[in-house]
Structures are given as C-alpha cells and as structure tokens.
Scaffold this motif. Sequence first.
Motif, PDB file in Angstrom:
ATOM      1  N   PHE A  14       0.850  -1.194   0.000  1.00 42.90           N
ATOM      2  CA  PHE A  14       0.000   0.000   0.000  1.00 42.90           C
ATOM      3  C   PHE A  14       0.884   1.242   0.000  1.00 42.90           C
ATOM      4  O   PHE A  14       1.928   1.260   0.648  1.00 42.90           O
ATOM      5  N   LYS A  15       0.434   2.285  -0.673  1.00 42.51           N
ATOM      6  CA  LYS A  15       1.078   3.599  -0.646  1.00 42.51           C
ATOM      7  C   LYS A  15       0.543   4.367   0.557  1.00 42.51           C
ATOM      8  O   LYS A  15      -0.507   4.025   1.116  1.00 42.51           O
ATOM      9  N   LEU A  16       1.234   5.431   0.961  1.00 38.58           N
ATOM     10  CA  LEU A  16       0.863   6.176   2.158  1.00 38.58           C
ATOM     11  C   LEU A  16      -0.573   6.699   2.112  1.00 38.58           C
ATOM     12  O   LEU A  16      -1.306   6.587   3.099  1.00 38.58           O
ATOM     13  N   ASN A  17      -1.008   7.236   0.984  1.00 37.04           N
ATOM     14  CA  ASN A  17      -2.392   7.742   0.903  1.00 37.04           C
ATOM     15  C   ASN A  17      -3.406   6.606   1.056  1.00 37.04           C
ATOM     16  O   ASN A  17      -4.462   6.787   1.654  1.00 37.04           O
ATOM     17  N   GLU A  18      -3.079   5.411   0.551  1.00 37.92           N
ATOM     18  CA  GLU A  18      -3.967   4.254   0.709  1.00 37.92           C
ATOM     19  C   GLU A  18      -4.012   3.799   2.170  1.00 37.92           C
ATOM     20  O   GLU A  18      -5.072   3.414   2.671  1.00 37.92           O
ATOM     21  N   ILE A  19      -2.850   3.859   2.832  1.00 39.74           N
ATOM     22  CA  ILE A  19      -2.782   3.485   4.252  1.00 39.74           C
ATOM     23  C   ILE A  19      -3.664   4.423   5.074  1.00 39.74           C
ATOM     24  O   ILE A  19      -4.462   3.981   5.908  1.00 39.74           O
ATOM     25  N   LYS A  20      -3.539   5.720   4.836  1.00 38.97           N
ATOM     26  CA  LYS A  20      -4.331   6.697   5.590  1.00 38.97           C
ATOM     27  C   LYS A  20      -5.827   6.456   5.405  1.00 38.97           C
ATOM     28  O   LYS A  20      -6.601   6.501   6.362  1.00 38.97           O
ATOM     29  N   THR A  21      -6.243   6.183   4.177  1.00 36.86           N
ATOM     30  CA  THR A  21      -7.655   5.923   3.899  1.00 36.86           C
ATOM     31  C   THR A  21      -8.124   4.658   4.602  1.00 36.86           C
ATOM     32  O   THR A  21      -9.198   4.623   5.213  1.00 36.86           O
ATOM     33  N   LEU A  22      -7.313   3.612   4.542  1.00 36.53           N
ATOM     34  CA  LEU A  22      -7.671   2.335   5.162  1.00 36.53           C
ATOM     35  C   LEU A  22      -7.756   2.471   6.687  1.00 36.53           C
ATOM     36  O   LEU A  22      -8.713   1.999   7.310  1.00 36.53           O
ATOM     37  N   VAL A  23      -6.778   3.131   7.294  1.00 38.27           N
ATOM     38  CA  VAL A  23      -6.774   3.317   8.752  1.00 38.27           C
ATOM     39  C   VAL A  23      -7.986   4.138   9.188  1.00 38.27           C
ATOM     40  O   VAL A  23      -8.650   3.813  10.185  1.00 38.27           O
ATOM     41  N   LYS A  24      -8.294   5.185   8.444  1.00 37.30           N
ATOM     42  CA  LYS A  24      -9.471   6.002   8.770  1.00 37.30           C
ATOM     43  C   LYS A  24     -10.738   5.149   8.706  1.00 37.30           C
ATOM     44  O   LYS A  24     -11.589   5.217   9.605  1.00 37.30           O
ATOM     45  N   ASN A  25     -10.856   4.341   7.678  1.00 42.34           N
ATOM     46  CA  ASN A  25     -12.014   3.461   7.519  1.00 42.34           C
ATOM     47  C   ASN A  25     -12.122   2.475   8.680  1.00 42.34           C
ATOM     48  O   ASN A  25     -13.201   2.257   9.231  1.00 42.34           O
ATOM     49  N   ILE A  26     -10.996   1.884   9.070  1.00 40.14           N
ATOM     50  CA  ILE A  26     -10.998   0.943  10.194  1.00 40.14           C
ATOM     51  C   ILE A  26     -11.415   1.643  11.483  1.00 40.14           C
ATOM     52  O   ILE A  26     -12.267   1.154  12.228  1.00 40.14           O
ATOM     53  N   ASN A  27     -10.833   2.817  11.745  1.00 43.06           N
ATOM     54  CA  ASN A  27     -11.137   3.536  12.988  1.00 43.06           C
ATOM     55  C   ASN A  27     -12.593   3.991  13.067  1.00 43.06           C
ATOM     56  O   ASN A  27     -13.154   4.081  14.159  1.00 43.06           O
ATOM     57  N   LEU A  28     -13.204   4.264  11.933  1.00 42.64           N
ATOM     58  CA  LEU A  28     -14.602   4.706  11.918  1.00 42.64           C
ATOM     59  C   LEU A  28     -15.603   3.547  11.923  1.00 42.64           C
ATOM     60  O   LEU A  28     -16.751   3.729  12.319  1.00 42.64           O
ATOM     61  N   ASN A  29     -15.164   2.364  11.474  1.00 37.27           N
ATOM     62  CA  ASN A  29     -16.116   1.275  11.243  1.00 37.27           C
ATOM     63  C   ASN A  29     -15.812  -0.037  11.957  1.00 37.27           C
ATOM     64  O   ASN A  29     -16.453  -1.041  11.662  1.00 37.27           O
ATOM     65  N   TYR A  30     -14.858  -0.048  12.883  1.00 35.90           N
ATOM     66  CA  TYR A  30     -14.536  -1.316  13.529  1.00 35.90           C
ATOM     67  C   TYR A  30     -15.741  -1.852  14.282  1.00 35.90           C
ATOM     68  O   TYR A  30     -16.640  -1.109  14.680  1.00 35.90           O
ATOM     69  N   ASP A  31     -15.776  -3.155  14.464  1.00 37.87           N
ATOM     70  CA  ASP A  31     -16.907  -3.819  15.104  1.00 37.87           C
ATOM     71  C   ASP A  31     -16.817  -3.822  16.622  1.00 37.87           C
ATOM     72  O   ASP A  31     -17.816  -3.642  17.312  1.00 37.87           O
ATOM     73  N   LYS A  32     -15.612  -4.079  17.135  1.00 30.93           N
ATOM     74  CA  LYS A  32     -15.476  -4.186  18.588  1.00 30.93           C
ATOM     75  C   LYS A  32     -14.010  -4.085  18.988  1.00 30.93           C
ATOM     76  O   LYS A  32     -13.107  -4.226  18.155  1.00 30.93           O
ATOM     77  N   ILE A  33     -13.819  -3.844  20.267  1.00 31.56           N
ATOM     78  CA  ILE A  33     -12.487  -3.910  20.854  1.00 31.56           C
ATOM     79  C   ILE A  33     -12.282  -5.362  21.251  1.00 31.56           C
ATOM     80  O   ILE A  33     -13.194  -5.998  21.794  1.00 31.56           O
ATOM     81  N   GLU A  34     -11.096  -5.898  20.947  1.00 25.27           N
ATOM     82  CA  GLU A  34     -10.850  -7.300  21.281  1.00 25.27           C
ATOM     83  C   GLU A  34     -11.087  -7.530  22.775  1.00 25.27           C
ATOM     84  O   GLU A  34     -10.499  -6.825  23.604  1.00 25.27           O
ATOM     85  N   PRO A  35     -11.924  -8.492  23.110  1.00 27.96           N
ATOM     86  CA  PRO A  35     -12.151  -8.794  24.530  1.00 27.96           C
ATOM     87  C   PRO A  35     -10.850  -9.236  25.204  1.00 27.96           C
ATOM     88  O   PRO A  35     -10.093 -10.029  24.653  1.00 27.96           O
ATOM     89  N   LYS A  36     -10.578  -8.698  26.387  1.00 27.30           N
ATOM     90  CA  LYS A  36      -9.343  -9.027  27.118  1.00 27.30           C
ATOM     91  C   LYS A  36      -9.187 -10.527  27.316  1.00 27.30           C
ATOM     92  O   LYS A  36      -8.090 -11.067  27.252  1.00 27.30           O
ATOM     93  N   LYS A  37     -10.306 -11.228  27.535  1.00 19.71           N
ATOM     94  CA  LYS A  37     -10.236 -12.670  27.781  1.00 19.71           C
ATOM     95  C   LYS A  37      -9.765 -13.443  26.544  1.00 19.71           C
ATOM     96  O   LYS A  37      -9.325 -14.572  26.655  1.00 19.71           O
ATOM     97  N   LEU A  38      -9.850 -12.827  25.378  1.00 15.57           N
ATOM     98  CA  LEU A  38      -9.391 -13.485  24.151  1.00 15.57           C
ATOM     99  C   LEU A  38      -7.976 -13.082  23.768  1.00 15.57           C
ATOM    100  O   LEU A  38      -7.410 -13.610  22.820  1.00 15.57           O
ATOM    101  N   GLY A  39      -7.401 -12.126  24.496  1.00 17.21           N
ATOM    102  CA  GLY A  39      -6.039 -11.686  24.204  1.00 17.21           C
ATOM    103  C   GLY A  39      -5.020 -12.779  24.500  1.00 17.21           C
ATOM    104  O   GLY A  39      -5.258 -13.678  25.313  1.00 17.21           O
ATOM    105  N   ALA A  40      -3.896 -12.713  23.829  1.00 17.48           N
ATOM    106  CA  ALA A  40      -2.838 -13.710  23.990  1.00 17.48           C
ATOM    107  C   ALA A  40      -2.269 -13.671  25.405  1.00 17.48           C
ATOM    108  O   ALA A  40      -2.113 -12.609  26.000  1.00 17.48           O
TER     109      ALA A  40
END
Length: 189
Positions: A14-40
Amino acid sequence: MTTDCNYWIWNDIFKLNEIKTLVKNINLNYDKIEPKKLGATNIHGEPIKNLNCTQISYCKISNKLDSVLDRAYSVNTYQFGYNLYPKNKLDFLNFNTYKAEKKSDYGWHCDQSKNDCYDVKLTVVINLSTRSYTGGTFSMFMGNEFNLPEFDKPGAMIMFKSFIHHKVSPVIKGERNSLTIFLKGPRFI
C-alpha cells in the motif's frame, strides 16, 4: 519482495495515501475492541499483549484487501502448499495500535486456534503506520532470534507460518499500526 521457506515479505503493498484511507475506515467502522479474555497470554495466563486491538469484519474493508489477499493465497499455492479455506467476508481482522506512551509490545507467541474444527495456518500482517516510529521491531524465532527490518516500512506485508514464534518489541517513540489476517484451513493431523 523477500522470501524464505517460512515467510514471504512484500514491499509497498500500500502507498501512504492508501494506508491513511484504510486506517481512517478501520477507525470509523470497527466492530469491537478485542475482549481481554481473548487476548494472547503466556503459559501462566498472564497477558503478553500490551496494545490496543480493535476488530473489524473483513467485509467492511474487503474492497481494499481483496487483491492483497489474492497475492497471499497465490504465494501459499506455490510456496507453502497449505489447504486453506477461501476468504471469509465475516472473519474478524485485528487492527493493532502500539503507542509509545504505553511502551506497547507483543511478547513471544505463535498464532493458533482454540477451535477443534480448524487451524490457523498462515498469518498475514500489514504495516499500516502513517508516521515513523522507534522500536516496534518485528522478530521471529527459528533456532535463533532475527529481526525483519524490511517489515518496518509502512505499506509492507509479511505472511508466515503461524506456528513460528514471533514478537513485536516495545514502541518507544511514535505509533505503530498493523492489520493482522489469519488464514485458516482444516486441522493439521
């Protein structure tokens, strides 16, 4: 592109502009924060993951990732030969944010399934950092520890056999972002 019989690295997926767009999309649309009990955790049940992990359904960003994952599946066919399930638009992907103020890191671990129906066979990690950072080095252990500095570059992607031990050293300046995708298949016998 760097290759080894246990891992494969792509530069500039990915190029930097694509990374910025993807990160923005993830931050605006994520489903959930990983539950602590499922963390490694280590063998004593103590967390080995000191970072922020949000999870997003593949379908929400598949338009940005389909061609990238096609490359991963192709390399698997010709380099690893694992029997993998097809891409699943309902799978969750992990967006990991490592922050200097927390000295975020991820201790030694291997990726695996706790499910009796499938195994995690290959791990794909994409460096989605938008700014430079210090620390946060990705290392693997195969007989000895070695760093993969080519993965430190934003837009780089690595795919490796999930049972290989790996870690991320503490971030001491800036912020490191990565997206992790687990490629699954029938249980190893």
